[in-house]
Design an enzyme around this catalytic site. Structure first.
Site, PDB file in Angstrom:
ATOM      1  N   CYS A  64      62.948  -8.225  66.196  1.00  0.00           N
ATOM      2  CA  CYS A  64      61.725  -8.772  66.819  1.00  0.00           C
ATOM      3  C   CYS A  64      61.851  -8.935  68.332  1.00  0.00           C
ATOM      4  O   CYS A  64      60.868  -8.736  69.061  1.00  0.00           O
ATOM      5  CB  CYS A  64      61.332 -10.081  66.148  1.00  0.00           C
ATOM      6  SG  CYS A  64      62.711 -11.151  65.760  1.00  0.00           S
ATOM      7  N   HIS A  82      58.762 -14.989  70.996  1.00  0.00           N
ATOM      8  CA  HIS A  82      60.074 -14.857  71.644  1.00  0.00           C
ATOM      9  C   HIS A  82      59.875 -14.534  73.132  1.00  0.00           C
ATOM     10  O   HIS A  82      59.156 -13.585  73.482  1.00  0.00           O
ATOM     11  CB  HIS A  82      60.877 -13.728  71.012  1.00  0.00           C
ATOM     12  CG  HIS A  82      61.337 -14.003  69.604  1.00  0.00           C
ATOM     13  ND1 HIS A  82      61.240 -15.228  68.994  1.00  0.00           N
ATOM     14  CD2 HIS A  82      61.922 -13.178  68.698  1.00  0.00           C
ATOM     15  CE1 HIS A  82      61.738 -15.166  67.766  1.00  0.00           C
ATOM     16  NE2 HIS A  82      62.157 -13.923  67.560  1.00  0.00           N
TER      17      HIS A  82
HETATM   18  P1  NAP Z   1      62.274 -15.373  54.646  1.00  0.00           P
HETATM   19  O1  NAP Z   1      61.206 -16.282  55.128  1.00  0.00           O
HETATM   20  O2  NAP Z   1      63.609 -15.937  54.291  1.00  0.00           O
HETATM   21  O3  NAP Z   1      61.708 -14.564  53.349  1.00  0.00           O
HETATM   22  C1  NAP Z   1      62.550 -13.776  52.549  1.00  0.00           C
HETATM   23  C2  NAP Z   1      61.758 -13.174  51.394  1.00  0.00           C
HETATM   24  O4  NAP Z   1      62.659 -12.390  50.598  1.00  0.00           O
HETATM   25  C3  NAP Z   1      61.140 -14.210  50.461  1.00  0.00           C
HETATM   26  O5  NAP Z   1      59.925 -13.705  49.949  1.00  0.00           O
HETATM   27  C4  NAP Z   1      62.159 -14.291  49.328  1.00  0.00           C
HETATM   28  O6  NAP Z   1      61.594 -14.711  48.096  1.00  0.00           O
HETATM   29  C5  NAP Z   1      62.580 -12.848  49.228  1.00  0.00           C
HETATM   30  N1  NAP Z   1      63.892 -12.682  48.589  1.00  0.00           N
HETATM   31  C6  NAP Z   1      65.038 -13.333  48.890  1.00  0.00           C
HETATM   32  N2  NAP Z   1      66.019 -12.915  48.040  1.00  0.00           N
HETATM   33  C7  NAP Z   1      65.463 -12.006  47.213  1.00  0.00           C
HETATM   34  C8  NAP Z   1      65.939 -11.234  46.128  1.00  0.00           C
HETATM   35  N3  NAP Z   1      67.223 -11.303  45.729  1.00  0.00           N
HETATM   36  N4  NAP Z   1      65.085 -10.394  45.493  1.00  0.00           N
HETATM   37  C9  NAP Z   1      63.785 -10.315  45.895  1.00  0.00           C
HETATM   38  N5  NAP Z   1      63.268 -11.031  46.900  1.00  0.00           N
HETATM   39  C10 NAP Z   1      64.107 -11.860  47.565  1.00  0.00           C
HETATM   40  O7  NAP Z   1      62.573 -14.226  55.709  1.00  0.00           O
HETATM   41  P2  NAP Z   1      61.586 -13.652  56.853  1.00  0.00           P
HETATM   42  O8  NAP Z   1      61.744 -14.419  58.102  1.00  0.00           O
HETATM   43  O9  NAP Z   1      60.245 -13.454  56.283  1.00  0.00           O
HETATM   44  O10 NAP Z   1      62.273 -12.250  57.141  1.00  0.00           O
HETATM   45  C11 NAP Z   1      62.158 -11.158  56.230  1.00  0.00           C
HETATM   46  C12 NAP Z   1      62.872  -9.954  56.814  1.00  0.00           C
HETATM   47  O11 NAP Z   1      62.234  -9.599  58.054  1.00  0.00           O
HETATM   48  C13 NAP Z   1      64.347 -10.214  57.158  1.00  0.00           C
HETATM   49  O12 NAP Z   1      65.084  -9.030  56.943  1.00  0.00           O
HETATM   50  C14 NAP Z   1      64.293 -10.550  58.639  1.00  0.00           C
HETATM   51  O13 NAP Z   1      65.509 -10.284  59.304  1.00  0.00           O
HETATM   52  C15 NAP Z   1      63.179  -9.627  59.114  1.00  0.00           C
HETATM   53  N6  NAP Z   1      62.459 -10.073  60.322  1.00  0.00           N
HETATM   54  C16 NAP Z   1      62.024 -11.354  60.446  1.00  0.00           C
HETATM   55  C17 NAP Z   1      61.303 -11.718  61.591  1.00  0.00           C
HETATM   56  C18 NAP Z   1      60.792 -13.121  61.802  1.00  0.00           C
HETATM   57  O14 NAP Z   1      60.297 -13.401  62.916  1.00  0.00           O
HETATM   58  N7  NAP Z   1      60.879 -14.006  60.829  1.00  0.00           N
HETATM   59  C19 NAP Z   1      61.023 -10.777  62.565  1.00  0.00           C
HETATM   60  C20 NAP Z   1      61.472  -9.465  62.402  1.00  0.00           C
HETATM   61  C21 NAP Z   1      62.180  -9.126  61.269  1.00  0.00           C
HETATM   62  P3  NAP Z   1      61.655 -16.239  47.568  1.00  0.00           P
HETATM   63  O15 NAP Z   1      60.591 -17.000  48.319  1.00  0.00           O
HETATM   64  O16 NAP Z   1      61.341 -16.098  46.124  1.00  0.00           O
HETATM   65  O17 NAP Z   1      63.021 -16.752  47.854  1.00  0.00           O
END
Ligand code: NAP
Length: 357
Positions: free
Chosen positions: A153, A246
């Site tokens: 990001c 950011h």
């Molecule tokens: P998050 O809030 O922790 O969400 C993670 C998601 O993955 C939740 O829906 C979770 O489901 C699911 N999950 C976790 N373990 C799993 C499993 N074993 N099988 C299936 N689903 C599973 O993370 P996020 O911030 O949205 O980020 C998601 C991705 O985008 C990451 O790779 C992160 O590095 C990337 N990213 C994030 C941002 C940001 O600003 N947040 C920006 C760019 C990229 P449950 O709710 O059921 O646990």
């Protein structure tokens, strides 16, 4: 725009997380993609979406989506999709995304496959030609299969600010200090006790991602792979008590000694493939220069262009590298779900059988 009569069937993996929720809101009423399935972990599977999710968006969940069931990833493996949006943790994405990519197009936010040779690391305004890494769409399919990755990001805001400078002047060294929002840490995220009244000068693997991904994105397609741009990037990343957005403090050694006005003009006139194609998620202005003094500010400017515009300010001389400025990019919109949606739209327009090019 696209001549296909039916919408593309889309699934969101990781639909309950910070980024997954953004996908759900952005797909509501999308002209090309129809949300047909949601998946998350075993903790959420089997529940209606409204019961599985801790909803943190400012607008309510669409009623139809709220009632949709959340599936395990395994339950979706035999279903037909045209496109899968992944918002999974990298550790989960590593094995799962290639399985889906054998059958359809996967557009991911996870870092697991960003540096793979056959994966475009795409910022649609910056390196649309990198889509050439994807194979042609198979007989009977409207989209190619494979993975398209959204960069880190912070990297996205950085390369958007740098791309017009690379084209107009060139540079070899970049130093960036980031001030990153808490939503970047996902849900439930960093505890309030850790982040309030505080700045944390470490984000796991973030500096490495900025330093490696920038060269790939600004690189060129050569012989079916990416030849990275030759540049040194030094990154220092900090978590700050901001919800979204950011901020990047950047210094760069532009060649040819352009004036500060030359640099602002290059940013202000920057338009690229998404604007030319009129893609649904493209902001009219990918970059806006807001002024020399107080902008950009996270709370005030992060939503410009529906969170897809990178705002820049404070351009001035740097006694070490020559030029310095401050850029701001919305991390869960341009930096995640919005950027991924724009990448998918570009793939439809450029690589789909019913695209507009
Ligand atoms: P998050 O809030 O922790 O969400 C993670 C998601 O993955 C939740 O829906 C979770 O489901 C699911 N999950 C976790 N373990 C799993 C499993 N074993 N099988 C299936 N689903 C599973 O993370 P996020 O911030 O949205 O980020 C998601 C991705 O985008 C990451 O790779 C992160 O590095 C990337 N990213 C994030 C941002 C940001 O600003 N947040 C920006 C760019 C990229 P449950 O709710 O059921 O646990």
């Amino acid at each position: 725009m696209t001549t296909r009569s039916e919408p593309f069937r889309a699934a969101v993996l990781g639909a309950t997380g910070t980024v997954g929720q953004r996908f759900v809101t952005l797909l509501e009423g999308h002209p090309w993609f129809e949300l047909t399935a949601l998946a998350a972990s075993e903790r959420s599977a089997g529940k209606a979406y409204r019961d599985a999710v801790t909803w943190i968006q400012t607008r309510p969940i669409d009623e139809t989506v709220a009632a949709m069931p959340v599936h395990t990833i395994d339950e979706l493996k035999d279903r037909e999709f045209d496109i899968v949006f992944s918002a999974l943790d990298a550790s989960v994405a590593r094995d799962i995304e290639p399985e889906f990519a054998r059958r359809c197009l996967v557009v991911t936010n996870a870092s697991a496959h960003r540096m793979d040779e056959d994966v475009p690391l795409l910022v649609p305004e910056v390196n649309p030609d990198h889509l050439a890494l994807l194979p042609p769409a198979r007989e009977g399919a409207d989209l190619p299969n494979g993975i398209v990755a959204n960069p880190n990001c912070s990297t996205i805001g950085l390369v958007l600010a740098l791309k017009p400078l690379a084209s107009a002047f060139g540079f070899e060294r970049v130093s960036v200090v980031t001030l990153q929002a808490v939503s970047g840490a996902g849900l439930p995220g960093i505890s309030s006790y850790q982040i309030l009244d505080n700045v944390i000068p470490w984000i796991s693997s973030e500096e490495e991602k900025l330093e490696i991904e920038t060269g790939k994105i600004l690189g060129r397609v050569s012989g079916g792979t990416i030849e990275p741009a030759e540049l040194a990037v030094s990154a220092q990343c900090n978590r700050v008590p901001v919800v979204d957005g950011h901020t990047l403090c950047v210094s760069v050694d532009l060649k040819g000694e352009p004036t500060l006005e030359d640099v602002k003009e290059v940013w202000g006139s920057f338009r690229a493939a998404p604007q030319e194609l009129g893609l649904p998620s493209a902001p009219a202005q990918p970059i806006v220069y807001l002024g020399d003094d107080t902008p950009p500010q996270a709370r005030v400017h992060r939503d410009l262009g529906q969170g897809m515009t990178t705002s820049i300010g404070r351009l001035r001389e740097c006694p070490i590298l020559g030029y310095r400025f401050v850029a701001l990019s919305h991390n869960t919109l341009r930096g995640a779900a919005g950027g991924a949606l724009l990448a998918a739209e570009l793939a439809v327009a450029r690589c789909g059988r019913h695209g507009s090019e």
